[in-house]
Design an enzyme around this catalytic site. Sequence first.
Site, PDB file in Angstrom:
ATOM      1  N   THR A 125       4.077   0.307   7.986  1.00 11.46           N
ATOM      2  CA  THR A 125       4.251   0.615   6.692  1.00 11.46           C
ATOM      3  C   THR A 125       5.688   0.803   6.227  1.00 11.46           C
ATOM      4  OG1 THR A 125       4.067   2.501   5.136  1.00 11.46           O
ATOM      5  CG2 THR A 125       3.669   3.017   7.285  1.00 11.46           C
ATOM      6  N   GLU A 127       6.809   3.116   4.433  1.00 11.14           N
ATOM      7  CA  GLU A 127       7.225   4.380   4.854  1.00 11.14           C
ATOM      8  C   GLU A 127       7.955   4.726   6.127  1.00 11.14           C
ATOM      9  OE1 GLU A 127       6.572   7.923   3.578  1.00 11.14           O
ATOM     10  OE2 GLU A 127       6.439   6.777   1.661  1.00 11.14           O
ATOM     11  N   TYR A 149       3.395  11.500   8.419  1.00 10.13           N
ATOM     12  CA  TYR A 149       2.663  10.084   8.249  1.00 10.13           C
ATOM     13  C   TYR A 149       3.595   9.234   8.866  1.00 10.13           C
ATOM     14  CZ  TYR A 149       1.056   5.829   6.087  1.00 10.13           C
ATOM     15  OH  TYR A 149       0.544   4.647   5.772  1.00 10.13           O
ATOM     16  N   LYS A 153       3.536   6.680  11.953  1.00  8.90           N
ATOM     17  CA  LYS A 153       3.157   5.312  11.865  1.00  8.90           C
ATOM     18  C   LYS A 153       4.376   4.585  12.769  1.00  8.90           C
ATOM     19  CE  LYS A 153      -0.307   3.953   9.206  1.00  8.90           C
ATOM     20  NZ  LYS A 153      -1.184   2.860   9.694  1.00  8.90           N
TER      21      LYS A 153
HETATM   22  P1  NAP Z   1      -7.245   3.816   2.873  1.00 18.10           P
HETATM   23  O1  NAP Z   1      -8.151   3.249   1.588  1.00 18.10           O
HETATM   24  O2  NAP Z   1      -6.892   5.547   2.753  1.00 18.10           O
HETATM   25  O3  NAP Z   1      -8.355   3.638   3.883  1.00 18.10           O
HETATM   26  C1  NAP Z   1      -8.168   4.253   5.278  1.00 18.10           C
HETATM   27  C2  NAP Z   1      -9.457   4.043   6.094  1.00 18.10           C
HETATM   28  O4  NAP Z   1      -9.261   4.651   7.350  1.00 18.10           O
HETATM   29  C3  NAP Z   1     -10.660   4.735   5.445  1.00 18.10           C
HETATM   30  O5  NAP Z   1     -11.451   3.632   5.737  1.00 18.10           O
HETATM   31  C4  NAP Z   1     -10.900   5.729   6.083  1.00 18.10           C
HETATM   32  O6  NAP Z   1     -12.016   6.042   6.431  1.00 18.10           O
HETATM   33  C5  NAP Z   1     -10.398   5.137   7.659  1.00 18.10           C
HETATM   34  N1  NAP Z   1     -10.214   6.269   8.649  1.00 18.10           N
HETATM   35  C6  NAP Z   1      -9.382   7.668   8.252  1.00 18.10           C
HETATM   36  N2  NAP Z   1      -9.333   8.395   9.498  1.00 18.10           N
HETATM   37  C7  NAP Z   1     -10.012   7.795  10.303  1.00 18.10           C
HETATM   38  C8  NAP Z   1     -10.255   7.668  11.996  1.00 18.10           C
HETATM   39  N3  NAP Z   1      -9.990   8.958  12.485  1.00 18.10           N
HETATM   40  N4  NAP Z   1     -11.217   7.021  12.590  1.00 18.10           N
HETATM   41  C9  NAP Z   1     -11.719   5.903  11.897  1.00 18.10           C
HETATM   42  N5  NAP Z   1     -11.176   5.537  10.580  1.00 18.10           N
HETATM   43  C10 NAP Z   1     -10.389   6.435   9.831  1.00 18.10           C
HETATM   44  O7  NAP Z   1      -6.089   2.989   3.167  1.00 18.10           O
HETATM   45  P2  NAP Z   1      -5.455   1.707   2.622  1.00 18.10           P
HETATM   46  O8  NAP Z   1      -4.631   1.889   1.457  1.00 18.10           O
HETATM   47  O9  NAP Z   1      -6.655   0.680   2.659  1.00 18.10           O
HETATM   48  O10 NAP Z   1      -4.566   1.216   3.863  1.00 18.10           O
HETATM   49  C11 NAP Z   1      -4.938   0.665   5.052  1.00 18.10           C
HETATM   50  C12 NAP Z   1      -4.017   0.645   6.297  1.00 18.10           C
HETATM   51  O11 NAP Z   1      -2.715   0.328   5.744  1.00 18.10           O
HETATM   52  C13 NAP Z   1      -3.668   2.361   6.413  1.00 18.10           C
HETATM   53  O12 NAP Z   1      -3.510   2.349   7.875  1.00 18.10           O
HETATM   54  C14 NAP Z   1      -2.562   2.557   5.954  1.00 18.10           C
HETATM   55  O13 NAP Z   1      -1.796   3.536   6.440  1.00 18.10           O
HETATM   56  C15 NAP Z   1      -1.678   1.173   5.844  1.00 18.10           C
HETATM   57  N6  NAP Z   1      -0.814   1.049   4.672  1.00 18.10           N
HETATM   58  C16 NAP Z   1      -1.168   1.022   3.422  1.00 18.10           C
HETATM   59  C17 NAP Z   1      -0.344   0.698   2.489  1.00 18.10           C
HETATM   60  C18 NAP Z   1      -0.763   0.875   0.944  1.00 18.10           C
HETATM   61  O14 NAP Z   1       0.256   0.784   0.108  1.00 18.10           O
HETATM   62  N7  NAP Z   1      -1.993   0.626   0.632  1.00 18.10           N
HETATM   63  C19 NAP Z   1       0.908   0.235   2.765  1.00 18.10           C
HETATM   64  C20 NAP Z   1       1.387  -0.012   4.097  1.00 18.10           C
HETATM   65  C21 NAP Z   1       0.337   0.308   5.111  1.00 18.10           C
HETATM   66  P3  NAP Z   1     -13.132   7.308   5.432  1.00 18.10           P
HETATM   67  O15 NAP Z   1     -13.590   6.537   4.375  1.00 18.10           O
HETATM   68  O16 NAP Z   1     -13.953   7.912   6.414  1.00 18.10           O
HETATM   69  O17 NAP Z   1     -11.962   8.142   5.062  1.00 18.10           O
HETATM   70  N1  GDD Z   2      -0.067  10.614  -4.820  1.00 15.79           N
HETATM   71  C1  GDD Z   2       0.747  11.248  -5.693  1.00 15.79           C
HETATM   72  N2  GDD Z   2       0.388  12.075  -6.846  1.00 15.79           N
HETATM   73  N3  GDD Z   2       2.286  10.889  -5.738  1.00 15.79           N
HETATM   74  C2  GDD Z   2       2.862  11.312  -6.731  1.00 15.79           C
HETATM   75  C3  GDD Z   2       2.509  12.023  -7.886  1.00 15.79           C
HETATM   76  C4  GDD Z   2       1.068  12.463  -7.822  1.00 15.79           C
HETATM   77  O1  GDD Z   2       0.485  13.395  -8.622  1.00 15.79           O
HETATM   78  N4  GDD Z   2       3.659  12.174  -8.628  1.00 15.79           N
HETATM   79  C5  GDD Z   2       4.461  11.594  -8.353  1.00 15.79           C
HETATM   80  N5  GDD Z   2       4.257  10.949  -7.012  1.00 15.79           N
HETATM   81  C6  GDD Z   2       5.050  10.069  -6.480  1.00 15.79           C
HETATM   82  C7  GDD Z   2       5.135  10.444  -4.853  1.00 15.79           C
HETATM   83  O2  GDD Z   2       6.041  11.570  -4.762  1.00 15.79           O
HETATM   84  C8  GDD Z   2       5.631   9.446  -4.357  1.00 15.79           C
HETATM   85  O3  GDD Z   2       7.155   9.277  -4.479  1.00 15.79           O
HETATM   86  C9  GDD Z   2       5.145   8.039  -5.233  1.00 15.79           C
HETATM   87  O4  GDD Z   2       4.821   8.720  -6.248  1.00 15.79           O
HETATM   88  C10 GDD Z   2       3.986   7.551  -4.574  1.00 15.79           C
HETATM   89  O5  GDD Z   2       3.084   8.015  -4.248  1.00 15.79           O
HETATM   90  P1  GDD Z   2       1.770   7.590  -3.305  1.00 15.79           P
HETATM   91  O6  GDD Z   2       1.116   6.897  -4.597  1.00 15.79           O
HETATM   92  O7  GDD Z   2       0.890   9.108  -2.801  1.00 15.79           O
HETATM   93  O8  GDD Z   2       2.307   6.570  -2.313  1.00 15.79           O
HETATM   94  P2  GDD Z   2       3.119   6.726  -1.097  1.00 15.79           P
HETATM   95  O9  GDD Z   2       4.344   5.689  -1.419  1.00 15.79           O
HETATM   96  O10 GDD Z   2       3.778   8.027  -0.889  1.00 15.79           O
HETATM   97  O11 GDD Z   2       2.344   5.954   0.191  1.00 15.79           O
HETATM   98  C11 GDD Z   2       1.591   4.700  -0.051  1.00 15.79           C
HETATM   99  O12 GDD Z   2       2.346   3.756   0.383  1.00 15.79           O
HETATM  100  C12 GDD Z   2       2.896   3.753   1.522  1.00 15.79           C
HETATM  101  C13 GDD Z   2       3.780   2.272   1.814  1.00 15.79           C
HETATM  102  O13 GDD Z   2       5.027   2.680   1.451  1.00 15.79           O
HETATM  103  C14 GDD Z   2       0.516   5.030   0.791  1.00 15.79           C
HETATM  104  O14 GDD Z   2      -0.475   3.819   0.520  1.00 15.79           O
HETATM  105  C15 GDD Z   2       0.798   4.908   2.305  1.00 15.79           C
HETATM  106  O15 GDD Z   2      -0.347   5.102   3.283  1.00 15.79           O
HETATM  107  C16 GDD Z   2       1.798   3.849   2.484  1.00 15.79           C
HETATM  108  O16 GDD Z   2       2.137   3.598   3.947  1.00 15.79           O
END
Ligand code: NAP
Ligand code: GDD
Length: 323
Positions: A125, A127, A149, A153
């Site tokens: 990620t 992050e 986190y 990661k």
């Molecule tokens: P998400 O919607 O939160 O999905 C996370 C999944 O992980 C859910 O199916 C959750 O299951 C499962 N999980 C959590 N803890 C677990 C455990 N102990 N054992 C097995 N399964 C578990 O996340 P996403 O946005 O699809 O992201 C997918 C992956 O990409 C994650 O690894 C995230 O950190 C990474 N990532 C995401 C982004 C982004 O912007 N979306 C960017 C970079 C990297 P439950 O439904 O049971 O909770």
């Molecule tokens: N969630 C959330 N809720 N974020 C807020 C809010 C709020 O009410 N208000 C402001 N923010 C700001 C957070 O402080 C952060 O700077 C930004 O919005 C994005 O927050 P999130 O949507 O929670 O995502 P993230 O960037 O912290 O993390 C996501 O992206 C990562 C990749 O860069 C997640 O999907 C991570 O799993 C992923 O790795």
Amino acid sequence: MIKKRALITGITGMDGSHLADLLLEKGYEVFGMERRTSTPNRTNIEHLEGKITFVNGDLSDQMSLLRCLKKTKPDEVYNLAAQSFVYASFITPEQSSDVDGLGVLRMLEAIREYGKPVKFYQASTSEMFGKVQETPQKETTTFYPRSPYGVAKLYGHWITKNYRESYGMFNCCGILFNHESERRGVEFVTRKITDGVARIHLGLQDKIVLGNLDAKRDWGYAPDYVEAMWLMVQQDEPDDYVISTGKTYSIREFLDYSFKHIGITDWSKYVGQDERYMRPSEVDLLRGDSSKALKNLGWKPKTSLEEMVGKMIDNDIKQLGEK
Ligand code: NAP
Ligand code: GDD
């Protein structure tokens, strides 16, 4: 023709469900790993029932992962499972580190023990860049994570590389920047905003209360990004890739696009701020450079932020209307 077999962890999540859609389209036999929860949430995967096979496993349980591999006999494993909410990692740092860091090690060990050739994808990620050391961020940029986190990661990222180098495993890491879709969890800022805007539009809510509005993110569309995961795994040589749009917008700008979609230009009376949504340490700016992915994988993002926001809000309005 023999179908390729893929095991996806995190199948109930946003990316897991989109990747399953893509792999089914490509003719794969798909297995989705789910963990036990007291009230299962299958919203994202209802449409996959009968099309894929679900298996039980948990990244915090070593033997369950080995059993998943033995049962599913995958050619490819996509490790998407994680405690993925950055804010929550400050509240449960140990659990987040265990799943997001050691969970990766457990899966790699399970693959070694399983002993057959498996191509492995790890969900790394942006992050990990945290307090960014250069902009835009690319594969060679120094990491500086800013949350439990991000730190966990980073361990997952390095252990994946280390097992590639130590044991010659086909392991690749996708360093994906933020990506969103209609299936995004409502606690993440984009979906919290699109859901809130939809509720305001329907007269169901007066205000959206947020934290830091000045943070900037490089937001792409999840269905575009799962294609990049698949492409990485299809290469002859494993490698790591940044996947991003190269554009960055603040939360304020995301609010501009969102309210504009329902015809509101001045959103100030609809948005509040509260300390409780602020983080102990923040990632202020992310903007990725995915030129390596373009060069080696032929990948580039297809969906603009404006288009994505429109899709998310229209979907939220439709879902709320149906309820
Ligand atoms: P998400 O919607 O939160 O999905 C996370 C999944 O992980 C859910 O199916 C959750 O299951 C499962 N999980 C959590 N803890 C677990 C455990 N102990 N054992 C097995 N399964 C578990 O996340 P996403 O946005 O699809 O992201 C997918 C992956 O990409 C994650 O690894 C995230 O950190 C990474 N990532 C995401 C982004 C982004 O912007 N979306 C960017 C970079 C990297 P439950 O439904 O049971 O909770
Ligand atoms: N969630 C959330 N809720 N974020 C807020 C809010 C709020 O009410 N208000 C402001 N923010 C700001 C957070 O402080 C952060 O700077 C930004 O919005 C994005 O927050 P999130 O949507 O929670 O995502 P993230 O960037 O912290 O993390 C996501 O992206 C990562 C990749 O860069 C997640 O999907 C991570 O799993 C992923 O790795």
